[in-house]
Design an enzyme around this catalytic site. Structure first.
Site, PDB file in Angstrom:
ATOM      1  NE  ARG A 137      22.757  81.629  37.935  1.00 35.50           N
ATOM      2  CZ  ARG A 137      22.773  80.231  37.609  1.00 35.50           C
ATOM      3  NH1 ARG A 137      22.464  79.502  38.476  1.00 35.50           N
ATOM      4  NH2 ARG A 137      23.098  79.793  36.259  1.00 35.50           N
ATOM      5  CE1 TYR A 138      26.532  84.450  36.924  1.00 37.77           C
ATOM      6  CE2 TYR A 138      24.879  83.766  35.423  1.00 37.77           C
ATOM      7  CZ  TYR A 138      26.051  83.430  36.179  1.00 37.77           C
ATOM      8  OH  TYR A 138      26.532  82.194  36.108  1.00 37.77           O
ATOM      9  NE  ARG A 141      25.792  86.976  32.510  1.00 40.35           N
ATOM     10  CZ  ARG A 141      26.838  87.563  33.547  1.00 40.35           C
ATOM     11  NH1 ARG A 141      26.736  88.903  33.891  1.00 40.35           N
ATOM     12  NH2 ARG A 141      27.501  86.888  34.248  1.00 40.35           N
ATOM     13  CB  CYS A 150      15.936  69.094  22.891  1.00 35.44           C
ATOM     14  SG  CYS A 150      15.896  70.162  24.308  1.00 35.44           S
ATOM     15  NE  ARG A 159      17.826  75.525  31.845  1.00 30.52           N
ATOM     16  CZ  ARG A 159      18.733  76.001  30.714  1.00 30.52           C
ATOM     17  NH1 ARG A 159      18.459  75.780  29.738  1.00 30.52           N
ATOM     18  NH2 ARG A 159      19.524  76.724  31.213  1.00 30.52           N
ATOM     19  CG  ASP A 318      25.154  71.725  36.014  1.00 28.09           C
ATOM     20  OD1 ASP A 318      26.149  72.118  36.510  1.00 28.09           O
ATOM     21  OD2 ASP A 318      24.587  72.192  35.150  1.00 28.09           O
ATOM     22  CG  ASP A 355      26.223  76.946  36.510  1.00 28.09           C
ATOM     23  OD1 ASP A 355      26.114  77.773  37.232  1.00 28.09           O
ATOM     24  OD2 ASP A 355      26.186  76.738  35.249  1.00 28.09           O
ATOM     25  CE  LYS A 362      27.415  79.506  32.239  1.00 29.67           C
ATOM     26  NZ  LYS A 362      26.514  80.386  32.855  1.00 29.67           N
TER      27      LYS A 362
END
Ligand code: SF4
Length: 412
Positions: A137-138, A141, A150, A159, A318, A355, A362
């Protein structure tokens, strides 16, 4: 509920006493697992194997489940699975329905309520994904998603569409394609490994991935985003730290939201990472009745420094579907930032960001300090509200005035 700025209730301890007690370090203890051997308890694989993942087990260990929690847990497997490590479970106060640890990991019925402005992919990651599992997106990076698993699942997870696979997203990263994209994109100088949690991988698998990234000449910098040091500090073994230190510059962003999460075990785990030369930052999410309180947030950021971790971001939660009951307001976020800046060490003051919904990246959100810009000055206020001026032309040039006449020509 900004306890430091409101008049204190006569029955409540003063904010300074609350701050001091929140900053105390305690062990998570053994709780229900008092009979387990030290070797087992300190083994991260044992912790993973004994996670609380079912309603039956949760109810047995915590008979004080509220009707909302009971219903939410029953439905969790359709949205985001339930999983809590024994270590983290011991931080929950079963007698407190508003326990800030409990609110983060025990599902609630409200998760099934979705407002029209809520989204399943609030940061627009899927639409910025050139190959599966990679978000670009950037400009310089990329976000490299390595797994959908997790150690425990946070109920507000951005997510949750893919993490735990409760919605059937079927996330299948393809490391070869992800690495290949980075290798052929010279603009990418920074790779953030995230997921899911990369530190759930074995040392060998993580080493393999890091080696492949390090072999790309234009990758200057690798970061790992992880909540493992908080959920599963036993995973931060000396062997893991020794492996990670081969890949400097390597930064690690942890995720902690409340000072109670920073136990003695977590402090020791973070100390091992710091000793391996890994710069540590923390990302918090601003959560209602968890950390939307100035005293709690101040204790948290100060305690992070005691753990050698620099508070890096506070995220506005978010607009993930079913998170309204956990979202605090932007107004509260700004008031907290106002109460931190100038009132505590600059290193302890994170950046507050939103965000941008839909994928704008961000955006820093800050209290207003500049009051006006005039032809010859900038007028601003400090953290106490005192007004100051800084001389400057309105096109940004420093003001300069040549001497009009020489007062003492003999000095020339
Ligand atoms: S650890 Fe991170 S990725 Fe995993 S559930 Fe929590 S917020 Fe989501």
């Amino acid at each position: 509920m900004l306890t430091e700025t409101t008049t204190e209730n006569q029955d409540e301890p003063p904010a300074s006493a609350t701050l001091a007690s929140l900053k105390e370090f305690h062990s998570a203890g053994r709780g229900f697992w008092a009979e387990v051997s030290d070797a087992e308890w300190n083994d991260w694989r044992w912790q993973l194997k004994h996670r609380i993942t079912s309603l039956e087990r949760l109810q047995r260990l915590m008979p004080t489940l509220t009707p909302e929690e009971y219903a939410g847990t029953m439905l969790a497997n359709r949205k985001l699975a339930l999983a809590i490590t024994p270590h983290f479970f011991n931080l929950i106060d079963p007698a407190d329905a508003k326990c800030p640890i409990r609110r983060q990991v025990i599902p609630r019925l409200e998760e099934t309520w979705t407002a029209p402005w809520e989204m399943t992919d609030p940061c627009g990651e899927d639409s910025h994904s050139p190959v599966p599992g990679l978000v670009h997106r950037y400009p310089d990076r990329v976000l490299f998603l390595v797994t959908d698993r997790c150690a425990s699942y946070c109920r507000y997870c951005t997510r949750s569409r893919l993490v735990s696979n409760a919605t059937g997203y079927d996330f299948h990263p393809h490391f070869d394609r992800q690495v290949e994209y980075i290798a052929k994109t010279p603009a990418v100088r920074d790779v953030l490994l995230s997921g899911g949690d990369p530190l759930l991988f074995s040392d060998e698998k993580l080493e393999y991935l890091l080696s492949r990234l390090r072999a790309i000449p234009h990758v200057e910098f690798v970061r790992i985003g992880t909540r493992i040091p908080v959920f599963l500090p036993q995973r931060i073994t000396p062997e893991l730290c020794a492996m990670l230190r081969q890949f400097h510059p390597l930064f690690l962003s942890i995720h902690s939201n409340h000072p109670r999460e920073l136990t003695t075990e977590v402090r020791e785990a973070l100390g091992r990472l710091a000793e391996a030369g890994i710069p540590l930052g923390n990302q918090s999410v601003l959560l209602r009745d968890v950390n939307d309180d100035l005293t709690v947030m101040k204790a948290h950021v100060q305690k992070l420094l005691l753990c050698r971790v620099r508070p890096y971001y506070i995220y506005q939660c978010d607009l993930i579907a079913g998170s309204a009951h956990l979202r605090a307001s932007v107004r509260q976020g700004l008031e907290i930032m106002e109460g931190l800046r100038g009132h505590t060490t600059g290193y302890a003051v994170p950046q507050y960001v939103i965000d941008a919904p839909g994928g704008g990246g961000k955006v820093p959100i800050t209290p207003e300090y500049v009051l006006s810009r005039n032809a010859d000055r900038v007028v601003f206020r400090n953290y106490e509200g005192r007004i100051f001026e800084y001389p400057e032309a309105n096109d940004g040039r420093p003001l300069f005035r040549a001497p009009q006449r020489l007062e003492e020509p003999e000095l020339v």
